[in-house]
Design an enzyme around this catalytic site. Structure first.
Site, PDB file in Angstrom:
ATOM      1  N   GLN A  12       0.951  -1.156   0.179  1.00  0.00           N
ATOM      2  CA  GLN A  12      -0.071  -0.108  -0.060  1.00  0.00           C
ATOM      3  C   GLN A  12       0.659   1.361   0.101  1.00  0.00           C
ATOM      4  O   GLN A  12       1.934   1.185   0.544  1.00  0.00           O
ATOM      5  CB  GLN A  12      -0.856   0.050   1.364  1.00  0.00           C
ATOM      6  CG  GLN A  12      -2.006   1.139   1.263  1.00  0.00           C
ATOM      7  CD  GLN A  12      -3.011   1.036   2.613  1.00  0.00           C
ATOM      8  OE1 GLN A  12      -3.072   0.015   2.926  1.00  0.00           O
ATOM      9  NE2 GLN A  12      -3.394   2.117   3.070  1.00  0.00           N
ATOM     10  N   SER A  92       4.877  -6.034   3.053  1.00  0.00           N
ATOM     11  CA  SER A  92       3.663  -5.708   3.518  1.00  0.00           C
ATOM     12  C   SER A  92       2.514  -6.629   2.583  1.00  0.00           C
ATOM     13  O   SER A  92       2.682  -7.538   2.525  1.00  0.00           O
ATOM     14  CB  SER A  92       3.512  -4.333   3.919  1.00  0.00           C
ATOM     15  OG  SER A  92       2.246  -4.217   4.791  1.00  0.00           O
ATOM     16  N   LEU A  93       1.893  -5.704   2.185  1.00  0.00           N
ATOM     17  CA  LEU A  93       0.654  -6.292   1.451  1.00  0.00           C
ATOM     18  C   LEU A  93       1.176  -7.067   0.260  1.00  0.00           C
ATOM     19  O   LEU A  93       0.504  -7.990  -0.324  1.00  0.00           O
ATOM     20  CB  LEU A  93      -0.341  -5.117   0.825  1.00  0.00           C
ATOM     21  CG  LEU A  93      -1.082  -5.301  -0.595  1.00  0.00           C
ATOM     22  CD1 LEU A  93      -2.138  -6.300  -0.117  1.00  0.00           C
ATOM     23  CD2 LEU A  93      -1.407  -3.849  -1.148  1.00  0.00           C
ATOM     24  N   ARG A 117      -8.312  -8.288   4.571  1.00  0.00           N
ATOM     25  CA  ARG A 117      -7.334  -7.269   5.612  1.00  0.00           C
ATOM     26  C   ARG A 117      -7.394  -6.136   5.241  1.00  0.00           C
ATOM     27  O   ARG A 117      -7.301  -5.315   6.217  1.00  0.00           O
ATOM     28  CB  ARG A 117      -6.135  -8.058   4.589  1.00  0.00           C
ATOM     29  CG  ARG A 117      -4.814  -7.129   5.293  1.00  0.00           C
ATOM     30  CD  ARG A 117      -3.490  -7.611   4.520  1.00  0.00           C
ATOM     31  NE  ARG A 117      -2.135  -7.221   5.434  1.00  0.00           N
ATOM     32  CZ  ARG A 117      -1.615  -6.202   4.855  1.00  0.00           C
ATOM     33  NH1 ARG A 117      -2.158  -5.251   4.186  1.00  0.00           N
ATOM     34  NH2 ARG A 117      -0.444  -5.892   5.408  1.00  0.00           N
ATOM     35  N   HIS A 202       0.936  -1.566  10.918  1.00  0.00           N
ATOM     36  CA  HIS A 202       2.009  -2.281  11.553  1.00  0.00           C
ATOM     37  C   HIS A 202       2.555  -1.612  12.899  1.00  0.00           C
ATOM     38  O   HIS A 202       3.608  -1.488  13.354  1.00  0.00           O
ATOM     39  CB  HIS A 202       3.269  -2.041  10.586  1.00  0.00           C
ATOM     40  CG  HIS A 202       3.047  -2.649   9.068  1.00  0.00           C
ATOM     41  ND1 HIS A 202       2.925  -4.019   9.056  1.00  0.00           N
ATOM     42  CD2 HIS A 202       3.008  -2.263   8.137  1.00  0.00           C
ATOM     43  CE1 HIS A 202       2.574  -4.294   7.716  1.00  0.00           C
ATOM     44  NE2 HIS A 202       2.683  -2.987   7.127  1.00  0.00           N
ATOM     45  N   GLN A 251       1.824  -9.916  10.767  1.00  0.00           N
ATOM     46  CA  GLN A 251       2.381  -8.865   9.953  1.00  0.00           C
ATOM     47  C   GLN A 251       1.568  -7.435  10.119  1.00  0.00           C
ATOM     48  O   GLN A 251       2.038  -6.290  10.052  1.00  0.00           O
ATOM     49  CB  GLN A 251       2.140  -9.333   8.441  1.00  0.00           C
ATOM     50  CG  GLN A 251       2.764  -8.337   7.311  1.00  0.00           C
ATOM     51  CD  GLN A 251       2.117  -8.648   6.080  1.00  0.00           C
ATOM     52  OE1 GLN A 251       0.967  -8.531   5.930  1.00  0.00           O
ATOM     53  NE2 GLN A 251       2.952  -9.041   5.141  1.00  0.00           N
TER      54      GLN A 251
END
Length: 331
Positions: A12, A92-93, A117, A202, A251
């Site tokens: 993202q 991440s994503l 998510r 996060h 995560q």
């Protein structure tokens, strides 16, 4: 391993208004993927990719699905062009695209998971508002100290992204993040700036998303990777897919260890990095950490299409490093 190509998938923050026009250039399979994604996620992918403004695209419910669709389409197009990665990782994503690329997850399941998510993280951000900021030019030790100093009472600040040795991203409550930015500026940071994001990703402020995702991830089948897969949640190659399930869940509340992931890819022999996704965020970061390697965007890789046993030569054409902070920051 020598002369290895790593596919890296952005997260993202790599979305941008009008990204649908570039998606269309990836061909008819990309358009078909967007339509299937709409059925699975209930997000109007094609319309939002074409018409949505930057503020709308910042919503994690929207951004995460759109970035995943674009990245999956790029992965398919690169494969059609003959590229075969020797290793994969995602920021991440982007880790969900990497799971598809290494054969651990199918596309439809990835789309469903990422839609869940995104909704979970958006809801968590509404329940516990927060923010993020990028700090450039201070040591990790210094930034962690600033976060500790800014944390008091209900205010919290933590390191959320270890993007590179020069760039860290912090997340937390808005007052704490503002204190970190002010203190970092006073401590001589090259840059310290709030990021235009809708939550403290996060970080502990995402605990509600962590709880919501737990049951959803528990029943998802994950196959062993067919090629080396490096997790940005740990920064290491995944060798036990069952144990990794817990890392994938954690995560959303734990930091992204991208600098460690890049180190692991380098240890696997990667000397060409293809950013399979929208933009060139990871290329800018990668040039800081793997200066002797070749860093290609999706479009650059397609112009130099080659199978794994005939990698593109060092004939240049790579865009210069992007210096704008937002263009080089992913959350």
């Amino acid at each position: 391993m020598t002369a290895a190509t790593a596919f890296v998938f952005p997260g993202q923050g790599s979305q941008f208004p009008g990204m649908g026009h570039e998606l269309a250039r990836l061909g008819p399979r990309a358009r078909a993927l967007a339509l299937r994604a709409e059925d699975i996620t209930k997000v109007p992918v094609a319309e939002l990719m074409t018409c949505a403004d930057a503020e709308t695209l910042a919503d994690p419910e929207i951004a995460q699905v759109l970035v995943l669709v674009w990245s999956l389409a790029a992965l398919e197009r690169l494969r059609e062009a003959g590229w075969r990665p020797s290793a994969v990782a995602g920021h991440s994503l982007g880790e969900y695209t990497a799971l598809v690329a290494c054969g651990s997850l199918d596309q439809d399941t990835a789309l469903s998971l990422v839609a869940c998510r995104g909704r979970a993280m958006a809801a968590a951000a509404r329940g516990r508002p927060g923010g993020m900021a990028a700090i450039v030019g201070l040591s990790a030790q210094a930034v962690r100290a600033l976060c500790r100093q800014a944390t008091a009472g209900t205010d919290v600040a933590v390191v959320a992204n270890w993007n590179s040795p020069r760039q860290l991203v912090v997340a937390g409550t808005v007052p704490a993040i503002e204190r970190v930015v002010d203190a970092a500026t006073g401590a001589g940071a090259l840059r310290a700036r709030r990021l235009p994001v809708g939550g403290a990703y996060h970080s502990p402020l995402m605990n509600a998303a962590h709880e919501r995702l737990g049951d959803r991830l528990a029943g998802v089948p994950l196959d062993a990777p067919r090629i080396p897969f490096v997790s940005s949640a740990t920064g290491r190659q995944v060798t036990d897919i069952d144990a990794y399930r817990g890392d994938l869940l954690a995560q959303v509340i734990s930091p992204v260890r991208w600098s460690d992931a890049m180190r692991s890819l380098g240890e696997l022999g990667a000397d060409t990095y293809v950013e399979a996704g929208p933009g060139r965020v990871l290329g800018g970061l990668g040039r800081e950490m793997a200066r002797g390697a070749r860093h290609l965007t999706t479009w650059e890789a397609l112009r130099r299409a080659a199978p794994a046993d005939a990698l593109p030569g060092p004939d240049g054409g790579v865009r210069p490093v992007v210096t704008d902070l937002e263009q080089r920051t992913t959350t």
